[in-house]
Scaffold this motif. Structure first.
Motif, mmCIF file in Angstrom:
data_model
loop_
_atom_site.group_PDB
_atom_site.id
_atom_site.type_symbol
_atom_site.label_atom_id
_atom_site.label_comp_id
_atom_site.label_asym_id
_atom_site.label_seq_id
_atom_site.Cartn_x
_atom_site.Cartn_y
_atom_site.Cartn_z
ATOM 1 N N ALA A 10 0.836 -1.166 0.016
ATOM 2 C CA ALA A 10 -0.102 -0.043 0.035
ATOM 3 C C ALA A 10 0.782 1.432 -0.135
ATOM 4 C CB ALA A 10 -0.802 -0.122 1.454
ATOM 5 N N ARG A 11 1.925 1.088 0.779
ATOM 6 C CA ARG A 11 2.856 2.430 0.634
ATOM 7 C C ARG A 11 3.555 2.864 -0.674
ATOM 8 N NH1 ARG A 11 6.542 0.944 5.807
ATOM 9 N NH2 ARG A 11 5.013 0.861 7.234
ATOM 10 N N GLN A 12 3.964 1.478 -1.034
ATOM 11 C CA GLN A 12 4.521 1.788 -2.549
ATOM 12 C C GLN A 12 3.500 2.058 -3.427
ATOM 13 O OE1 GLN A 12 6.019 -2.388 -2.742
ATOM 14 N NE2 GLN A 12 7.923 -1.980 -1.812
ATOM 15 N N GLN A 13 2.672 1.675 -3.551
ATOM 16 C CA GLN A 13 1.249 2.201 -4.358
ATOM 17 C C GLN A 13 1.029 3.654 -4.203
ATOM 18 O OE1 GLN A 13 -0.071 0.416 -7.029
ATOM 19 N NE2 GLN A 13 -0.558 2.598 -7.594
ATOM 20 N N LEU A 14 1.014 4.173 -2.795
ATOM 21 C CA LEU A 14 0.982 5.550 -2.395
ATOM 22 C C LEU A 14 2.070 6.423 -3.133
ATOM 23 C CD1 LEU A 14 -0.299 8.015 -0.832
ATOM 24 C CD2 LEU A 14 1.227 6.984 1.474
ATOM 25 N N TYR A 15 3.207 5.934 -2.904
ATOM 26 C CA TYR A 15 4.229 6.712 -3.541
ATOM 27 C C TYR A 15 4.288 6.943 -4.928
ATOM 28 C CZ TYR A 15 6.488 5.345 1.081
ATOM 29 O OH TYR A 15 6.979 5.377 2.245
ATOM 30 N N ASN A 22 4.584 15.644 -7.649
ATOM 31 C CA ASN A 22 5.855 16.014 -6.815
ATOM 32 C C ASN A 22 5.837 15.939 -5.349
ATOM 33 O OD1 ASN A 22 7.114 16.599 -9.557
ATOM 34 N ND2 ASN A 22 5.718 18.306 -9.762
ATOM 35 N N LEU A 23 5.267 15.017 -5.095
ATOM 36 C CA LEU A 23 5.230 14.557 -3.648
ATOM 37 C C LEU A 23 6.060 13.648 -3.210
ATOM 38 C CD1 LEU A 23 1.185 14.979 -2.903
ATOM 39 C CD2 LEU A 23 3.053 16.564 -2.275
#
Length: 353
Positions: A10-15, A22-23
């Protein structure tokens, strides 16, 4: 096992999803942004004058001072190659001028210092006043003042240039302007600024030159600096870390001669075995007289040992422990970005026992 894997996915998909905006997540870089201690990418380095000088002389044959504008070999930190920087905030280089040459007039927002390494008979002109250049003299070019260099010497003259170029580049505040004449018109007799401000006095009615930010003295003769060091070596206690060390002053404020760079002269007595210290301001050194041994250690435990002699140059980056020794005695000039650290309230120094 599935829950942690799902959270990671989920984190990797968020990134990936927020990257086009540009976040980036702070938690992935926090420890690098706010480390437990300074972690400069720079390393201590030494430039032996005997090795550098032949390349300076070859540069004198390859290009004229007028063609080059400033015929300088940059002292680049080994870890900052291609960045024209000796530390992340400071620039250093060795400039050569030959008999009869003029390095043409220009000005820039960067503040500059000149420390004379070899030869006499050249001059610097600053804002309409010339000053002779002699070995060991410290000369200032204040920000946005026209200046040129010329030589009436019989041989080469070499000096150390120190500028705040990387710092000004960080702020995107670099400007330069060429003079309309090859050399600026001299409008004041040599020594005028020293007569006005060099005797613990100042004109009763005056507007501080250079906006009051830079010393109204732009030439500090070595003979006066050395005399002070010798007197203190005889009359005062020797500091276990520095030997005898003095800082140059703006006589109107008591602060540093330049708003971005501090300058120092120190004498290591014969037989000096100094204690170690570290500080957040990185410093560049020019050996004026004598010989010394420089010991340096990085926060990561890497070590360096330099044997230095007259006209050699070396750099001690931020938060690298340094220790000086001298069997026969040594005089050192140095400059650093300490005024900026102090103005921002971030300067730290440790004197180790």
């Amino acid at each position: 096992m599935n829950a942690p894997n799902n959270a990671l996915l989920a984190r990797q998909q968020l990134y990936r999803d927020m990257d086009p905006l540009n976040l980036t997540p702070l938690w992935e870089v926090l420890h690098a942004l706010v480390p437990p201690q300074p972690a400069s990418p720079c390393v201590p380095a030494l430039w032996k004058y005997g090795q550098v000088r032949p390349f300076l002389m070859r540069a004198g044959q390859a290009i004229t001072a007028e063609e080059a504008v400033r015929r300088v070999l940059i002292l680049e930190n080994p870890k900052l190659r291609g960045q024209s920087a000796v530390t992340q905030s400071l620039y250093a280089g060795l400039q050569l001028i030959l008999p009869g040459e003029v390095a043409p007039s220009h000005r820039h927002t960067q503040s500059a210092l000149r420390f004379i390494v070899e030869g006499s008979g050249a001059y610097t002109a600053v804002d309409g006043e010339r000053t002779a250049m002699r070995p060991g003299d410290f000369i200032i070019t204040p920000s946005w003042t026209f200046h040129d260099h010329g030589s009436e010497a019989d041989g080469p003259v070499v000096w150390l240039d120190g500028l705040d170029i990387p710092m000004i580049r960080f702020f995107d505040a670099g400007f330069a302007q060429n003079g309309t004449a090859r050399a600026q018109e001299v409008t004041r007799t040599e020594g005028t600024s020293f007569a006005r401000y060099g005797h613990n006095m100042a004109p009763v009615r005056h507007d501080p030159p250079f906006g009051g930010k830079t010393s109204p003295l732009f030439s500090y003769p070595y003979e006066r600096s050395r005399e002070a060091l010798q007197q203190l070596e005889r009359l005062a206690p020797i500091d276990p870390w520095d030997g005898v060390k003095l800082r140059y002053l703006n006589p109107l404020t008591g602060g540093s001669p330049m708003p971005t760079m501090a300058t120092f002269m120190q004498k290591l007595p014969a037989g000096f075995a100094g204690k170690g210290w570290r500080q957040t301001d990185g410093a560049v050194y020019s050996v004026v007289e004598g010989e010394a041994v420089v010991h340096a250690e990085s926060p990561r435990g890497e070590t360096w040992r330099f044997e230095v002699a007259a006209r050699d140059h070396f750099v001690i980056p931020s938060w690298h422990t340094a220790r000086l020794e001298s069997a026969a005695g040594c005089v050192l000039f140095s400059f650093s970005d300490r005024p900026v650290h102090q103005a921002l309230g971030i300067h730290q120094e440790e004197r180790l026992s």
